[in-house]
Design an enzyme around this catalytic site. Structure first.
Site, PDB file in Angstrom:
ATOM      1  N   ASP A 158       0.989  -1.277  -0.042  1.00  0.00           N
ATOM      2  CA  ASP A 158      -0.128   0.042   0.074  1.00  0.00           C
ATOM      3  C   ASP A 158       0.875   1.290  -0.116  1.00  0.00           C
ATOM      4  O   ASP A 158       2.205   1.051   0.091  1.00  0.00           O
ATOM      5  CB  ASP A 158      -0.773  -0.019   1.319  1.00  0.00           C
ATOM      6  CG  ASP A 158      -1.751   1.151   1.293  1.00  0.00           C
ATOM      7  OD1 ASP A 158      -2.203   1.482   0.325  1.00  0.00           O
ATOM      8  OD2 ASP A 158      -2.036   1.690   2.509  1.00  0.00           O
ATOM      9  N   THR A 179      -0.259   4.868   1.063  1.00  0.00           N
ATOM     10  CA  THR A 179      -0.214   5.666   2.119  1.00  0.00           C
ATOM     11  C   THR A 179      -0.355   5.057   3.586  1.00  0.00           C
ATOM     12  O   THR A 179      -0.828   3.953   3.711  1.00  0.00           O
ATOM     13  CB  THR A 179      -1.866   6.332   2.091  1.00  0.00           C
ATOM     14  OG1 THR A 179      -1.839   6.662   0.723  1.00  0.00           O
ATOM     15  CG2 THR A 179      -1.741   7.537   2.933  1.00  0.00           C
ATOM     16  N   ASP A 181      -4.543   6.193  -4.514  1.00  0.00           N
ATOM     17  CA  ASP A 181      -4.168   7.555  -4.957  1.00  0.00           C
ATOM     18  C   ASP A 181      -4.286   7.944  -6.217  1.00  0.00           C
ATOM     19  O   ASP A 181      -4.129   6.547  -7.125  1.00  0.00           O
ATOM     20  CB  ASP A 181      -2.924   7.896  -4.447  1.00  0.00           C
ATOM     21  CG  ASP A 181      -2.828   8.579  -2.892  1.00  0.00           C
ATOM     22  OD1 ASP A 181      -4.037   8.760  -2.589  1.00  0.00           O
ATOM     23  OD2 ASP A 181      -1.666   8.701  -2.161  1.00  0.00           O
ATOM     24  N   ARG A 186      -5.270   4.385  -8.082  1.00  0.00           N
ATOM     25  CA  ARG A 186      -6.855   4.257  -7.941  1.00  0.00           C
ATOM     26  C   ARG A 186      -7.463   2.968  -7.555  1.00  0.00           C
ATOM     27  O   ARG A 186      -8.459   2.634  -8.471  1.00  0.00           O
ATOM     28  CB  ARG A 186      -7.515   5.118  -9.026  1.00  0.00           C
ATOM     29  CG  ARG A 186      -6.761   6.644  -8.918  1.00  0.00           C
ATOM     30  CD  ARG A 186      -8.220   7.385  -9.387  1.00  0.00           C
ATOM     31  NE  ARG A 186      -7.779   8.788  -9.470  1.00  0.00           N
ATOM     32  CZ  ARG A 186      -7.900   9.592  -8.530  1.00  0.00           C
ATOM     33  NH1 ARG A 186      -8.255   9.264  -7.372  1.00  0.00           N
ATOM     34  NH2 ARG A 186      -7.491  10.911  -8.631  1.00  0.00           N
ATOM     35  N   ASP A 206      -1.610  -0.719   5.907  1.00  0.00           N
ATOM     36  CA  ASP A 206      -1.751  -0.325   7.220  1.00  0.00           C
ATOM     37  C   ASP A 206      -3.375   0.056   7.382  1.00  0.00           C
ATOM     38  O   ASP A 206      -3.707   0.172   8.493  1.00  0.00           O
ATOM     39  CB  ASP A 206      -1.011   1.215   7.464  1.00  0.00           C
ATOM     40  CG  ASP A 206      -1.569   2.140   6.776  1.00  0.00           C
ATOM     41  OD1 ASP A 206      -2.173   1.899   5.404  1.00  0.00           O
ATOM     42  OD2 ASP A 206      -1.679   3.249   7.164  1.00  0.00           O
TER      43      ASP A 206
END
Lengths: 1489, 356
Positions: free
Chosen positions: A395, A397, A856, A979, A1005
């Site tokens: 991931d 972020t 993102d 995305r 996370d």
């Protein structure tokens, strides 16, 4: 739907007849006693045994043990044969029992906690144990109490009828959450005693975020119950003095308990491999048994009818036919050879794994001081998988980045405020950091010290380490302090809090608010404010109030700031609305508002409380008069509660804490505070904001439409106190907000302005994204009362609906959020975590493929990818953006062609050209500059990056396309999915895992990573700020991403090699031991007798030879941790399963075969023709086998600690002790064998000692020789690593730096940057003193995507700067031209999705305007140094520094040219075409050059 | 857990920085490369060679004489007679003559040997009752099931000693005669006791308790038991010359009951008694004959019977294997050491692999 679970009657206890006193009407529901134990005293034995027999091995061993009780086939004393099985079973049983006992104790502790329960008898609240709480009980909860059950909140001491809870134990989120009293009990003083209602709610389930039900009052009215009304078991009451609720779910039906599932069990790859070999062992066993059986049959047959005296008849005295006795013998042999399938293997593996987990837990390097957390292994049995990973899915972020959102810059009304000072401030943190780091690190210290001579150059150094600075948050010390200070408040490190405002914007805000104040004072309508100023103030108001941040003051921890300006609670009914919004009321309201605003102290002196009545105060007052006479008028007129004296207010104001649910929200609120727009209080129905000059304004909060991931936005509906308009503020992702913007009317000036704002904002958004900033758009909308009424009507319907409420609310939100007016956008920086680029680089060198799956947007993701070295500048990037299934198929097809063309044909240039001319829909950035592509450096398949967006991914994951997608993706070095939804993430992982048959690791996370984590072979959760859901689903939980490096490279490698070696050794050991008995069969007529006494045979594995291998399996280190980290290539050892290959099993078997031959025949010939008896001969063999096996382990042991010595000594001592005791204890007890006094005799026999010397020597000679030869002639990479270990550390470092390439080449593809190291010094030496590490860094962050304009740029550069000319010349002559192009990088030229080179005719007016706005930031060089996005190249700064003027003019040009390119990015589809056009244009240019 | 709770603080959960927990225990990590193992190889080669030579010299000083008497001399007839089981009760004596050309110095051991007799068959080995052998009354009356089908005779009487091992006891007896130079014949005196392990004679094998002084002490003790199927006489009459060598503690029985490891084995029959001339120094040179009471049939299992006379070394009987094994192993190690030296010389001398 709503299940009928709970039908309960409240208030029945009031009945006088006492009927209800004894019997709780809800007694048939589960009580609150929890029992997490698996067993009771009675059920333990059968249940535990039953569970253990689920393991096949146990059944097998029990079967064999039972076989011993059959007289015709028995081989051992039956009771003795049971011993190992019983031992193994009881060890497991004791472990289970102990665990169960611990659970029982903790259950007991929890069950006996106290809480206040309403007693129907005594008519008051009495202390009860938790376990006595029943469904339907009323519970009184005080502050800081833990909830004993799921409770429906019925009353709260909080005047807002709120109750705050902390859910850290449930989801790890430390921020407070608000819960509301059930609506129908809202206004009750003593709600409980006079009500008789029925609650119906859904059946117990484990969804923490869902609760639905309704309460039916006696009068038949139904009220909905939602999750906002439910307090969950395990949460802690905060900020609320007292709350009363009714128990809805108790005990095991509570959501917390339903969510509580135990550790997960996975089977590791090594174990799967091992099982294959266990299977082979079974085959070998059967073959051996069959061989013996046939042999026995033949042996019998040769004697014919005459039976020899030693051939004993069957117990019945009849002859056994050879065939029958062969069959019996087969079974006997299975018993005798059972050791081949090692009973202790499984137990040993489990023990070793537990030890490994323990050591991983204990590793200091995996401990994070800031959060005081260390790695958690949640899955106990897949540690060795960590050493075999091939794909990492990460991931972004919160995993790669810190998830500490820092407000970086913003644009309001189309004007960009670059926040240079803020950037400098952030740089300060980095400076502190890098200095700190400098002290610790060795590399590059010298050069950096040199350059810290002047401030300017120090700054330069700072910039030159752009990657480093990008990842750092604040200095470690700083962060530590912050974490200690703000233990309870998330997202509030100083770096996040103290935002330095942009002076220009600050001036505007001040100007604006003073004007507003002036206007308010003079009762002028607010609409007269210039629109740009009103936009600014709206922008900040939106930042401040459009969120769910809770304000608390730190002095009284967790005490909510209660600044109540009396207002009406949110509109809850239509009548309410009509009452409050009818014109007559409104006029009166506005009258009063204007009058009340006169009261407002203009200077908003804090000493005297700033009184600001909201416009609706009057209406509130009237309503209050009607409804709440209890609350005196004085309340309404003195909005500030008495306890909030000005003094305290002033003291505390600066230190208000914001508790946000997401870090973005906090960042925005802190940003607004920096502009003196502070959020000072939030209540469910109002938000209080303090503005400069205007003082405190209270916004009546009509609705909050919370954030959800589908809408990607949130909105608040407020009544603006100044304009008295109903205003909607919306904040959300740019992609959605931009589509919701009201199309500006073309004719009037306002419309033009709007269009310009939208257009500019979009440009800046793209720039922000290119910087790797997270963008949010802020918009507003003003509703007329009619519109609002219309919307409200349906919204209320939706709110009160029971069926499909969520969907209705969603639709309702969609209806509201349309035709917005864009205010501006913010750029929030999410900084890379410590060491992420290094970690990724070294993981990649370790041969791991890293895919990043993020939600993102593409530009942000690509930039972060560059920053963390996921993408390398010299890589080409394939970008797949398709609108349809067909387009996607085509794209994939062409990508495949392209890859094949590129990497199979030598003439890459040509391939690329044809490719470009042919495929229009395909978006490819040739990243390598022309000279580089003509340069014949052999491209590996890995020199490609793939970027794919969510939509395309959805098509690509289709059944028909997934193979193609994989084919493309696997030939790319790195893959970036933007995305993507959580489901897509897990689908990608599943696809790769299943189709490529590789080991996958997923790391994330957040809740959106849970599915991915669960699908992967190993799931890793980051125990960061986003709660515990990922951690709960994971196998391993890390505090930081960088720890992955040590976890995989060191612990993974160790665990894998230790376990692999141990398993191989186990197989060897057992085969060797069993083969001894097998050889003997040739001398005893294949009758199944064993010269090794049954005791030794049974306990050999279990006791005598068990400990050394456990110690080695736990502690052995083939290579030291340092070397493993310095040479990540060694990790490939595990990826390729080099420690445990199928052939190794057979090699070990052959070795075992040989060794057993030696161990058998040396004693055989030594004792041949003597009067030796069976056990006097067998015992030395056992001893010799033990010695050989232990010495074998010694050869395979790489590191000898005192524990190894001790364990081996212990093993030998144990064997002799047991043997001596056993042989001395009882002459009759161990029939059929009787080894009385054998050992004692042997110890007096010199022959025994002579054998002890020669046999192990001869047995181990080949292996020892082979190992020595291997170590000398063809050492494996791991052995080279070990040799490096032995060198002194300095020599080692030198060798490492020299040998890296070689080792890499030996192991796999070359580490990418190494080959580039060499050209650099000669290229650079003359003009800067930086060592490579700097140039390396610079290179690392260079973005090839943006490089297509290289040529053009260097061209222009040549015109503008003499230095540039020399460079570009050099560049063209040099094979490594891209070096020179990097030098020219300027802020925003490279980072912009760069179709800069040859531009379209720009709409000059617009671009001029834009330039103007950009102007200030470019004025001074130092300012743009700091304000540039973090991705700019350090080298660029150094080079362009001297000719400052020249470069600046270039900058100007760049910017002006860049705008038209940006223009096209508004619509993605159009953009790709444009880009392609640009691309091909560039390309043709390049080729002509 | 408790410890963790005890020291609360900001870094409460920090792991201990101990060498063990951080896996940094001081360790010796040997590298197996040519230059590290070569000294070991040479040392071991030399050691093995030396030991081998020494052992060889020792073994050369021993003497052994094997005499297969299955069909030798006059035993032809007996061999033929024993082929038929119906003649089992008829006694048969024969004599085998052999010369000793080199005197046996020191203690001389007299063994009988059997070839191809599988005393190590699993069912055969198990067919005994150790508890009976230590004289337990209970097992005397009801032998263990391991003895089946030799636990009771056809009359239902328990057999003592039960089981196939005891049943198949080797029942030839020997008398060694020395034919002196003057034509005189001297019976070579043999110790017929002290042949067993001390623990066997005194602990593992015990006679059942009997009343001391009672008439017919031994038969009394074994009253109610039957002799094994193939035996000619009951267990308490095994040694007519020495009443204390009867019952379960009869040394021949004990020797037999210690089951041999291999199908070809020898068992101690007697030790030369060196009290009288001419045997004080051992067995002198000359002609010898063995008078054999030939009872044990070997045809059924195609076996051979032999007599072995041997002197022993400190590590056992005459066995050339061990010294040879030492010498061969030593030679092999030396060979490998030389190969390794070459390898080391050519490739690993200056740590070339370090640079790789």
């Amino acid at each position: 739907g709503v299940g009928e679970k709970d039908t309960e009657t409240l208030g029945k206890f009031e009945a006088e007849n006492g009927l209800w006193r004894e019997e709780n009407p809800n007694r048939h529901y589960a009580n609150n006693k929890i029992k997490t134990t698996k067993y009771t005293l009675l059920s333990f034995l059968p249940k535990n045994l039953f569970e253990q027999f689920h393991r096949f091995a146990n059944v097998y061993f029990v079967f064999i043990a039972l076989l011993n009780f059959v007289p015709v086939v028995n081989a051992f004393q039956p009771e003795l044969a049971l011993a190992p099985v019983v031992f193994i079973l009881s060890v497991t049983a004791i472990k289970d029992l102990w665990e169960d006992y611990r659970r029982h104790r903790s259950d007991k502790e929890i069950n006996h906690m106290d809480c206040l329960v309403y007693s129907r008898l005594e008519r008051r609240y009495v202390e009860r144990y938790w376990k006595e709480v029943r469904v339907g009980d009323f519970i009184r909860l005080r502050c800081n109490e833990i909830l004993p059950a799921d409770v429906l909140l019925l009353s709260s001491s909080d005047p807002d009828r709120l109750c705050h809870i902390e859910t850290a134990t449930l989801d790890g989120e430390t921020n407070l959450k608000q819960r509301q009293v059930v609506r129908s009990f809202f206004d009750l003083v003593r709600p409980l005693l006079f009500y008789n209602s029925i609650i119906e709610c859904e059946k117990p389930n484990n969804d923490l975020n869902r609760f639905r039900g309704y309460i039916i009052h006696r009068n038949g009215r139904r009220d909905g119950l939602y999750k906002e009304n439910l307090l969950l078991r395990g949460c802690t009451i905060r900020n609320t003095e007292e709350a009363v609720g009714i128990v809805i779910y108790a005990g095991h039906e509570t959501k917390a308990m339903l969510n509580n599932n135990g550790p997960r069990y996975k089977r590791s790859k090594l174990e799967r491999q091992m099982n294959v070999d266990v299977f082979w062992c079974v085959i070998i066993l059967l073959v051996m048994c069959l061989f013996a059986a046939v042999g026995h049959g033949l042996w019998m047959f040769q004697y014919g009818d005459k039976r020899p005296v030693f051939d004993v008849l069957s117990p019945e005295g009849t002859d056994l036919s050879p065939i029958l006795s062969a069959i019996y013998l087969f079974l006997t042999m299975i018993i005798v050879f059972q050791v081949l399938i090692p009973i202790s293997l499984f137990v040993s593996i489990e023990i070793v794994k537990i030890c490994q987990v323990y050591f991983i837990h204990q590793d200091m390097d995996l401990y994070d001081e800031e959060t005081d957390s260390h790695l958690q292994c949640r899955a106990l049995n897949i540690t060795e998988d960590l050493g075999q990973m091939q794909y990492i899915f990460s991931d972004k972020t919160g995993t790669l980045t810190e998830n500490k959102m820092v407000f970086r810059r913003c644009t309001v009304a189309g004007v960009e405020y670059s926040h240079d000072a803020n950037a400098r401030r952030l740089a300060m943190y980095q400076e502190m950091d890098s200095e700190e780091e400098e002290c610790m690190s060795h590399g590059g210290t010298l050069t950096r010290r040199d350059s810290v001579t002047s401030h300017q150059s120090a700054r330069v150094v700072l910039r030159s380490q752009s990657t480093k600075s990008h990842r750092r948050t604040g200095s470690r010390a700083e962060a530590k302090r912050a974490s200690i200070l703000s233990k309870h408040t998330a997202f509030s490190s100083p770096m996040e809090k103290d935002i330095t405002p942009d002076p220009q914007l600050l001036d505007k805000v001040n100007e604006c608010s003073s004007q507003l104040d002036f206007m308010r004072f003079h009762s002028q309508p607010m609409s007269q404010l210039p629109s740009d100023l009103s936009d600014i103030i709206d922008f900040f108001i939106a930042l401040t109030i459009c969120n769910t941040v809770v304000v608390s003051s730190p002095n009284q921890p967790r005490q909510k700031v209660r600044m109540r300006f009396e207002l009406k609670s949110p509109v809850k009914t239509i009548e309410d609305f009509i009452k409050r919004f009818t014109p007559s009321r409104l006029t009166s309201g506005s009258n009063s508002s204007s009058s009340s605003s006169l009261i407002t102290n203009r200077s908003s002196n804090r000493g005297c409380s700033s009184v600001l009545s909201s416009p609706s105060a009057e209406s509130t007052l009237t309503k209050l008069d009607e409804e709440r006479p209890a609350r005196g008028l004085e309340h309404a007129f003195s909005p500030v509660p008495p306890n909030y004296e000005g003094k305290t207010w002033a003291a505390e104001e600066g230190e208000l804490r914001y508790e946000a649910e997401s870090p973005d929200e906090a960042a925005l609120v802190y940003a607004a505070r920096a502009y003196k727009c502070s959020l000072v209080g939030r209540l469910p129905d109002q938000v209080t904001v303090e503005l400069p000059h205007l003082g405190k304004l209270s916004f009546e909060l009509l609705h909050t439409l919370g954030f959800d991931s589908t809408r990607k936005r949130m909105s608040v509906v407020v009544r603006h106190p100044l304009t008295d308009q109903i205003t909607v503020y919306t904040k959300g992702a740019d992609s959605v907000i931009m589509d919701l913007i009201k199309p500006p009317s073309t004719d009037n000036s306002k419309g033009k302005r709007q269009r310009k704002i939208v257009y500019r904002t979009q440009n800046y958004l793209n720039l922000y994204a290119a910087d790797g900033l997270r963008t949010l758009c802020i918009a507003k909308k003003i509703l007329t009362k009619e519109e609002y009424a219309c919307w409200l009507q349906r919204h209320l319907e939706a709110e009160t609906a029971i069926q499909g409420r969520e969907e209705l609310l969603f639709e309702s939100a969609l209806r509201l959020e349309t035709n917005l007016q864009l205010l501006g956008a913010t750029g929030i920086e999410d900084r890379l975590q410590d060491g992420v680029p290094e970690t990724i680089a070294s993981l990649r060198k370790a041969g791991l493929q890293i895919w990043v799956l993020t939600g993102d947007k593409q530009e942000t993701a690509i930039n972060i990818a560059y920053a963390c070295k996921l993408l390398e500048p010299e890589e080409e990037i394939l970008t797949l953006n398709a609108d349809s299934q067909e387009a996607c198929a085509l794209l994939l097809e062409e990508s495949l062609h392209y890859i094949q063309a590129k990497f199979l044909c030598t003439s890459t240039d040509q391939a690329a050209k044809t490719f470009h001319s042919e495929f229009a829909a395909f978006d490819i950035y040739p990243s390598s500059p022309p000279s580089s592509s003509s340069h014949t450096s052999p491209f590996t398949v890995h020199r490609l990056g793939l970027v794919i967006d969510g939509r395309t991914l959805a098509y690509a994951l289709d059944k028909n396309l997934e193979d193609k997608f994989l084919a493309v993706a696997r030939s790319c070095r790195s893959v970036l999915c933007c995305r993507s939804t959580p489901l897509q993430k897990s689908m990608v992982v599943k696809l790769v895992r299943n189709k490529l048959k590789v080991m996958t690791l997923a790391i994330g996370d957040g809740a959106n990573d849970v599915s991915m984590i669960q699908v992967a072979d190993v799931g890793v959760g980051i125990s960061g700020q986003e709660g515990m859901q990922a951690v709960m689903a994971s196998d391993f939980a890390l505090p930081r991403f960088q720890y992955l490096q040590k976890l995989l490279l060191v612990h993974g490698h160790w665990c894998y090699s230790r376990l692999a070696n141990m398993i191989l050794y186990f197989f060897y050991k057992n085969a060797m031991f069993v083969a001894l008995i097998f050889w003997y069969q040739f001398y005893c007529g294949f009758s199944g007798s064993a010269m090794i006494d049954q005791w030794y045979l049974i306990f050999f594995n279990l006791m005598f030879s068990a400990f050394p291998q456990l110690i080695t399996g736990t502690l052995d280190k083939d290579v030291s941790a340092e070397t493993l980290q310095q040479l990540p290539q060694l990790y490939m050892n595990g990826q390729n399963s080099e420690e445990y290959k199928p052939y190794m099993f057979w090699m070990n078997m052959i070795d075992a075969f040989y060794q057993s031959l030696v161990c058998f025949f040396l004693p055989y010939f030594a004792y041949a023709d003597s009067d030796v008896d069976l056990f006097t001969w067998g015992t030395p063999i056992t001893t010799l086998a033990l010695f050989t096996i232990l010495l074998h382990l010694g050869i395979e042991t790489k590191t000898w600690t005192w524990m190894n010595w001790a364990s081996i000594t212990f093993s030998i001592a144990l064997f002799f002790t047991v043997a001596l005791c056993y042989n001395a204890s009882c002459p009759t007890c161990y029939s059929p064998s009787n080894p009385y006094w054998t050992m004692q005799r042997l110890l007096q026999d010199p022959l025994f000692y002579m054998l002890c010397v020669i046999t192990p020597l001869a047995a181990l000679l080949p292996r020892y020789f082979y190992r020595a030869c291997q170590g000398t002639l063809f050492p494996s990479p791991v052995q080279v690593g070990r040799q490096l270990d032995k060198l002194p550390s300095e020599t080692r470092r030198n060798i490492l730096s020299l040998s890296r390439v070689k080792v890499g080449a030996q192991l796999g593809p070359k580490p990418p940057f190494l080959s580039l190291l060499k050209p650099f010094p000669k290229d650079y030496n003359h003009k800067d003193q930086k060592s490579f590490s700097n140039s390396k860094t610079a290179q690392g962050c260079q973005g090839p995507v943006l490089q297509m304009d290289n040529v053009g740029k260097s061209h222009q550069k040549g015109q503008s700067s003499p230095l540039g000319v020399t460079h570009s010349k050099k560049g063209l002559s040099d094979p490594y031209t891209f070096v020179s192009t990097e030098i020219d990088t300027l802020p925003y030229t490279k980072e912009a999705p760069g179709h800069t080179g040859e531009s379209q005719p720009p709409s000059t007016k617009d671009s001029d305007c834009l330039d103007k706005t950009l102007d200030p930031s470019d004025l001074s060089l130092s300012s743009w140094i700091t304000s540039t996005p973090l991705l700019t190249q350090g080298d660029s700064v150094q080079v362009t520094l001297p000719p400052a003027g020249g470069s600046q003019c270039v900058t100007y040009k760049r910017n002006s040219e860049e705008t038209p390119g940006l223009d096209h990015t508004v619509r993605p589809t159009r953009r790709t075409e444009e880009q392609l056009a640009n691309c091909s244009k560039d390309h043709s240019l390049q080729t002509t050059l | 857990m408790a410890k963790e709770k005890a020291n609360s603080g900001p870094l409460a959960r920090r792991p201990d920085n101990s060498a063990f927990k951080q896996q940094r225990l001081p360790a010796w990590s040997p590298m197996l490369t040519a230059n590290t193992v070569l000294p070991f190889f040479y040392c071991m080669a030399v050691l093995c060679m030396l030991l081998g030579v020494w052992l060889l010299v020792t073994v050369q000083n021993t003497q052994e004489l094997k005499l297969d008497y299955t069909e030798a001399g006059t035993c032809n007839a007996c061999f033929a007679k024993r082929e038929n089981a119906s003649n089992a009760l008829q006694p048969c004596n024969c004599t085998v003559v052999f010369p000793i050309e080199k005197a046996f110095k020191g203690n001389v051991f007299f063994y009988y040997g059997l070839r191809n007799f599988h005393q190590n068959l699993r069912r055969y080995m198990d067919s005994r009752d150790d508890a009976q052998m230590v004289g337990r009354k209970k097992n005397l009356k009801s032998p263990s099931t391991y003895c089946e089908p030799f636990e009771k005779d056809e009359n239902g009487l328990p057999i003592a000693p039960c089981g196939a091992v005891a049943n198949s006891i080797f029942n030839d007896s020997f008398t060694l005669v020395y034919h002196g130079s003057k034509g005189s014949t001297i019976h070579v005196p043999l110790y017929r006791s002290g042949l067993t392990w001390y623990t066997d004679k005194n602990i593992k094998y015990r006679n059942p308790k009997f009343v001391v002084g009672a008439l017919q002490e031994y038969p009394n003790a074994f009253a109610g038991t039957a002799k094994p199927l193939y035996w000619h006489k009951p267990v308490y009459e095994l040694d007519p010359h020495n009443p204390d060598n009867n019952g379960f503690i009869n040394e021949d029985l004990i020797v037999w009951m210690r089951e041999a490891a291999f199908p070809n084995f020898k068992k101690l029959y007697g030790i030369l008694n060196r009290v009288s001339e001419p045997f004080t120094e051992g067995l002198p040179v000359g002609n010898y004959s063995i008078e054999i009471s030939y009872n044990f049939p070997v045809q059924y299992f195609r076996g051979r019977k032999e007599v072995v006379l041997t002197t022993v070394t400190w590590f056992g009987g005459q066995n050339h294997f061990l010294p040879i094994a030492y010498l061969v192993t030593g030679g092999l190690i030396l060979l490998l050491a030389v190969i390794l030296t070459v390898i080391w010389w050519k490739f690993g001398k200056d740590g070339k692999n370090m640079k790789e």
